[in-house]
Motif scaffolding. Sequence first.
Motif, PDB file in Angstrom:
ATOM      1  N   GLY A 152      -8.411   0.565   7.280  1.00 33.21           N
ATOM      2  CA  GLY A 152      -7.093  -0.072   7.286  1.00 33.21           C
ATOM      3  C   GLY A 152      -6.133   0.626   6.349  1.00 33.21           C
ATOM      4  N   GLY A 177      -2.884  -0.091   5.306  1.00 37.32           N
ATOM      5  CA  GLY A 177      -1.721  -0.860   4.875  1.00 37.32           C
ATOM      6  C   GLY A 177      -1.559  -0.646   3.374  1.00 37.32           C
ATOM      7  N   TYR A 212      -4.100  -7.900  18.018  1.00 33.65           N
ATOM      8  CA  TYR A 212      -3.786  -8.942  17.033  1.00 33.65           C
ATOM      9  C   TYR A 212      -3.491 -10.302  17.669  1.00 33.65           C
ATOM     10  N   GLY A 262       0.570   1.993   7.819  1.00 30.45           N
ATOM     11  CA  GLY A 262       1.451   1.294   6.875  1.00 30.45           C
ATOM     12  C   GLY A 262       1.289  -0.220   7.002  1.00 30.45           C
ATOM     13  N   SER A 301       1.565  -4.156   7.735  1.00 25.47           N
ATOM     14  CA  SER A 301       2.691  -5.090   7.733  1.00 25.47           C
ATOM     15  C   SER A 301       3.772  -4.679   6.735  1.00 25.47           C
ATOM     16  N   TRP A 357       7.715  -5.902   5.998  1.00 27.19           N
ATOM     17  CA  TRP A 357       7.800  -6.889   4.916  1.00 27.19           C
ATOM     18  C   TRP A 357       9.202  -6.844   4.301  1.00 27.19           C
ATOM     19  N   GLU A 408     -10.157   2.592  15.170  1.00 24.72           N
ATOM     20  CA  GLU A 408     -10.512   1.337  14.511  1.00 24.72           C
ATOM     21  C   GLU A 408     -12.023   1.213  14.355  1.00 24.72           C
ATOM     22  N   ALA A 446     -10.083  -3.168   4.412  1.00 22.64           N
ATOM     23  CA  ALA A 446      -8.714  -3.481   3.965  1.00 22.64           C
ATOM     24  C   ALA A 446      -7.818  -3.611   5.190  1.00 22.64           C
ATOM     25  N   THR A 447      -8.223  -4.502   6.089  1.00 22.28           N
ATOM     26  CA  THR A 447      -7.529  -4.583   7.383  1.00 22.28           C
ATOM     27  C   THR A 447      -6.514  -5.722   7.452  1.00 22.28           C
ATOM     28  N   GLU A 469      -7.423 -10.187   9.411  1.00 19.68           N
ATOM     29  CA  GLU A 469      -8.337  -9.270  10.098  1.00 19.68           C
ATOM     30  C   GLU A 469      -9.600  -8.986   9.281  1.00 19.68           C
ATOM     31  N   ASN A 489       4.340 -15.827   6.072  1.00 15.06           N
ATOM     32  CA  ASN A 489       3.616 -14.666   6.639  1.00 15.06           C
ATOM     33  C   ASN A 489       2.687 -14.085   5.576  1.00 15.06           C
ATOM     34  N   GLY A 545      -7.197  -6.522  -0.439  1.00 15.59           N
ATOM     35  CA  GLY A 545      -6.141  -7.321   0.210  1.00 15.59           C
ATOM     36  C   GLY A 545      -6.192  -8.773  -0.208  1.00 15.59           C
TER      37      GLY A 545
HETATM   38  C1  LIG Z   1       7.893 -10.663   8.223  1.00 12.00           C
HETATM   39  C2  LIG Z   1       7.073 -10.452   6.986  1.00 12.00           C
HETATM   40  C3  LIG Z   1       7.698 -10.416   5.742  1.00 12.00           C
HETATM   41  C4  LIG Z   1       6.932 -10.254   4.587  1.00 12.00           C
HETATM   42  N1  LIG Z   1       7.572 -10.208   3.383  1.00 12.00           N
HETATM   43  C5  LIG Z   1       6.857 -10.084   2.260  1.00 12.00           C
HETATM   44  C6  LIG Z   1       7.510 -10.032   0.996  1.00 12.00           C
HETATM   45  O1  LIG Z   1       8.727 -10.072   0.893  1.00 12.00           O
HETATM   46  N2  LIG Z   1       6.743  -9.911  -0.109  1.00 12.00           N
HETATM   47  C7  LIG Z   1       5.389  -9.836  -0.044  1.00 12.00           C
HETATM   48  O2  LIG Z   1       4.746  -9.736  -1.088  1.00 12.00           O
HETATM   49  N3  LIG Z   1       4.742  -9.850   1.145  1.00 12.00           N
HETATM   50  C8  LIG Z   1       5.447  -9.973   2.288  1.00 12.00           C
HETATM   51  N4  LIG Z   1       4.810  -9.973   3.492  1.00 12.00           N
HETATM   52  C9  LIG Z   1       3.331  -9.811   3.511  1.00 12.00           C
HETATM   53  C10 LIG Z   1       2.920  -8.339   3.427  1.00 12.00           C
HETATM   54  O3  LIG Z   1       3.415  -7.636   4.529  1.00 12.00           O
HETATM   55  C11 LIG Z   1       1.395  -8.262   3.360  1.00 12.00           C
HETATM   56  O4  LIG Z   1       0.968  -9.003   2.238  1.00 12.00           O
HETATM   57  C12 LIG Z   1       0.868  -6.850   3.194  1.00 12.00           C
HETATM   58  O5  LIG Z   1       1.333  -5.991   4.201  1.00 12.00           O
HETATM   59  C13 LIG Z   1      -0.663  -6.875   3.232  1.00 12.00           C
HETATM   60  O6  LIG Z   1      -1.173  -5.590   3.024  1.00 12.00           O
HETATM   61  P1  LIG Z   1      -2.646  -5.186   3.515  1.00 12.00           P
HETATM   62  O7  LIG Z   1      -2.783  -3.741   3.288  1.00 12.00           O
HETATM   63  O8  LIG Z   1      -3.623  -6.094   2.889  1.00 12.00           O
HETATM   64  O9  LIG Z   1      -2.674  -5.544   5.079  1.00 12.00           O
HETATM   65  P2  LIG Z   1      -1.805  -4.976   6.280  1.00 12.00           P
HETATM   66  O10 LIG Z   1      -0.438  -4.654   5.834  1.00 12.00           O
HETATM   67  O11 LIG Z   1      -1.977  -5.950   7.375  1.00 12.00           O
HETATM   68  O12 LIG Z   1      -2.523  -3.615   6.673  1.00 12.00           O
HETATM   69  C14 LIG Z   1      -3.767  -3.576   7.336  1.00 12.00           C
HETATM   70  C15 LIG Z   1      -3.911  -2.276   8.116  1.00 12.00           C
HETATM   71  O13 LIG Z   1      -5.208  -2.240   8.690  1.00 12.00           O
HETATM   72  C16 LIG Z   1      -5.134  -1.755  10.026  1.00 12.00           C
HETATM   73  N5  LIG Z   1      -6.287  -2.282  10.772  1.00 12.00           N
HETATM   74  C17 LIG Z   1      -6.481  -3.547  11.185  1.00 12.00           C
HETATM   75  N6  LIG Z   1      -7.689  -3.681  11.756  1.00 12.00           N
HETATM   76  C18 LIG Z   1      -8.285  -2.473  11.687  1.00 12.00           C
HETATM   77  C19 LIG Z   1      -9.573  -1.986  12.083  1.00 12.00           C
HETATM   78  N7  LIG Z   1     -10.489  -2.767  12.640  1.00 12.00           N
HETATM   79  N8  LIG Z   1      -9.854  -0.666  11.874  1.00 12.00           N
HETATM   80  C20 LIG Z   1      -8.937   0.149  11.288  1.00 12.00           C
HETATM   81  N9  LIG Z   1      -7.717  -0.285  10.877  1.00 12.00           N
HETATM   82  C21 LIG Z   1      -7.400  -1.574  11.061  1.00 12.00           C
HETATM   83  C22 LIG Z   1      -3.788  -2.257  10.518  1.00 12.00           C
HETATM   84  O14 LIG Z   1      -3.301  -1.499  11.600  1.00 12.00           O
HETATM   85  C23 LIG Z   1      -2.932  -2.124   9.256  1.00 12.00           C
HETATM   86  O15 LIG Z   1      -2.324  -0.870   9.186  1.00 12.00           O
HETATM   87  C24 LIG Z   1       5.532 -10.114   4.666  1.00 12.00           C
HETATM   88  C25 LIG Z   1       4.900 -10.121   5.921  1.00 12.00           C
HETATM   89  C26 LIG Z   1       5.663 -10.298   7.069  1.00 12.00           C
HETATM   90  C27 LIG Z   1       4.980 -10.309   8.394  1.00 12.00           C
END
Ligand SMILES: Cc1cc2nc3c(=O)[nH]c(=O)nc-3n(C[C@H](O)[C@H](O)[C@H](O)COP(=O)(O)OP(=O)(O)OC[C@H]3O[C@@H](n4cnc5c(N)ncnc54)[C@H](O)[C@@H]3O)c2cc1C
Lengths: 480, 53
Positions: free
Chosen positions: A22, A24, A59, A80, A82, A86, A176, A210-211, A215, A413, A446
């Motif tokens: 993942g 992100g 998703y 990248g 969410s 964000w 994935e 870290a998905t 997820e 979210n 995450g």
């Molecule tokens: C509209 C919106 C507004 C937001 N605003 C804010 C804000 O202002 N402040 C804030 O703190 N947070 C905000 N958030 C939340 C923020 O976007 C998330 O907390 C953050 O992106 C989480 O990061 P992450 O890396 O844990 O997960 P994600 O960003 O979800 O990244 C996970 C990655 O893993 C990949 N993936 C998934 N499954 C698999 C798999 N099986 N194999 C390989 N890759 C995979 C996905 O494609 C993705 O790229 C907002 C969210 C939304 C939707």
Amino acid sequence: MIFQDAAAYAASGFAPKVCVIGAGPAGITIARKLATAGIPVVLLEAGSNEWTEESQDAYKGVTIGDPYFDLDSTRLRYFGGSSNHWAGWCRILESYDFEPKTYIQNSGWPIRRSDIDPYFDETYDILGLSPFRPDVPVTDNFRLFQVIKSEPVRFGEKYAAELEASKTIAVVLNTEVTELSGDGRSVTGGKLWSRGQAAGEIHAPYFVVATGGLENSRLLLWSNERSNGGVVPNAAALGRYWMEHPMYITGDALITNQAFELDHEGEAFFMPSPEAMARLQLPNFHVQLETAPYRGVKALIANMTCYAAPETTEWLSHKLGQRLQCTARVHMDWEQLPREHNHVALSATEHDAAGVPRIALHWKKDESDRRVMLEGMRLFGEEFARKDLGRIHISDWVRNGEDYPDGMELAGNHHMGGTRMSDDPKLGVVDRDCKVHGMSNLYVGGSSVFATSGQCTPTTTIVTLALRLGEHLSRTISNS
Amino acid sequence: MTDAKTKRSTRRSFLRTLLAIPATAFFFRNIRLTEHDDIVEVDGWILKRSDIL
Ligand SMILES: Cc1cc2nc3c(=O)[nH]c(=O)nc-3n(C[C@H](O)[C@H](O)[C@H](O)COP(=O)(O)OP(=O)(O)OC[C@H]3O[C@@H](n4cnc5c(N)ncnc54)[C@H](O)[C@@H]3O)c2cc1C
């Protein structure tokens, strides 16, 4: 290095020490941190460089309980993650959020805020922040606090060139992990799906999932089912204690003495003191005043009489009219309690294109959500009046316990819990180092590791925890 | 004993508050006392008692 699919990666002969799943904010941060210690990392990303319907389709899922966002619109499945949509609002969980509270079941983290303090400077650097200004007490029970509304960092865009140039990190797009295999002590490999077909297995000494905050539970639940409990041997809490930040407009304010600073968007954020929360036995919350673009009593009355008791509003407005500085909507966000029954489950009937069961999210607010809304508004309103800052009106639906209104934001979210952190394997999935209980080489990054959610946006804390995990893993690998 | 006392004093302060509200304010529909003597909740508005004198 960035590879466009699993086949191109396989041909490279790259030998990773860590497989991060993942890309992100969490995954990219962990990979970069490991790379600074010279540890070779493969970073697998299900999506491509940009949004595609095919990737996003995985998703889709359903929510059972309260109305929630469509599960394929509350997150993004490409490089990248969410962070591609964000809002960039930043704040770190408070010290108080980490501590156990006698009046909140399952509260408390096994770590304290001081355990993540050392990673703040690096976090600020990654998110382009300056350090948070100290809170300002405005009443006996409330503090004005800073939410940094940053220029949102799109992790894929920001780090693409660096990752492309890196010899230590191999990013593999369009690839994935559909399931991890494990023998109850360690992960032995991960099955890959790339460009619409099975693409063999990936092997590495260490794995980090870290998905994303929904997820992570899905991948681990499915992996565990497929390996008969060999991936998460202590699975009592897996998928459970899932949390959001419910948020609603809960009232209006007349401000007669604006003795506090508004931010550049005319907003101010207030948080209760730990003593007030403990006294009232409330979880954390914040009150956000959104000052209105209009000024003056007439516009206020016109607007408010639509929903507040008209005679009272009008009378009060006249009474305060001479001193009225501005008006505001009152918006509340709060900490949802960690409830075992709020959980991510696998659909029994629906699968994505790679054959992985879709998510069935069980999520429902309860009486504690009602209570924090009403008691929080009352506490704030009483303090606001006593300090003569203005007067607060609590919306009728909040006072009367009516249905939550349609057409409001409803939640942040913010997907938290599901693989929560606890020293007790019955109450959590990962330990204080984000390592899955009972497994020697499986870690989680995450907000799914959040034991409780506090009242603030999660991503700043996610990045901080990711740096901590990256450092821990670097040390573990160097020592082994 | 403590309960009875609290109930009595709550009733007393409620009456006091009602007496303190002038006739002009009778259109207020819903009054709730707070833990502070100087603050009342009227139709969802959290007010100082002096606001309605
Ligand atoms: C509209 C919106 C507004 C937001 N605003 C804010 C804000 O202002 N402040 C804030 O703190 N947070 C905000 N958030 C939340 C923020 O976007 C998330 O907390 C953050 O992106 C989480 O990061 P992450 O890396 O844990 O997960 P994600 O960003 O979800 O990244 C996970 C990655 O893993 C990949 N993936 C998934 N499954 C698999 C798999 N099986 N194999 C390989 N890759 C995979 C996905 O494609 C993705 O790229 C907002 C969210 C939304 C939707």
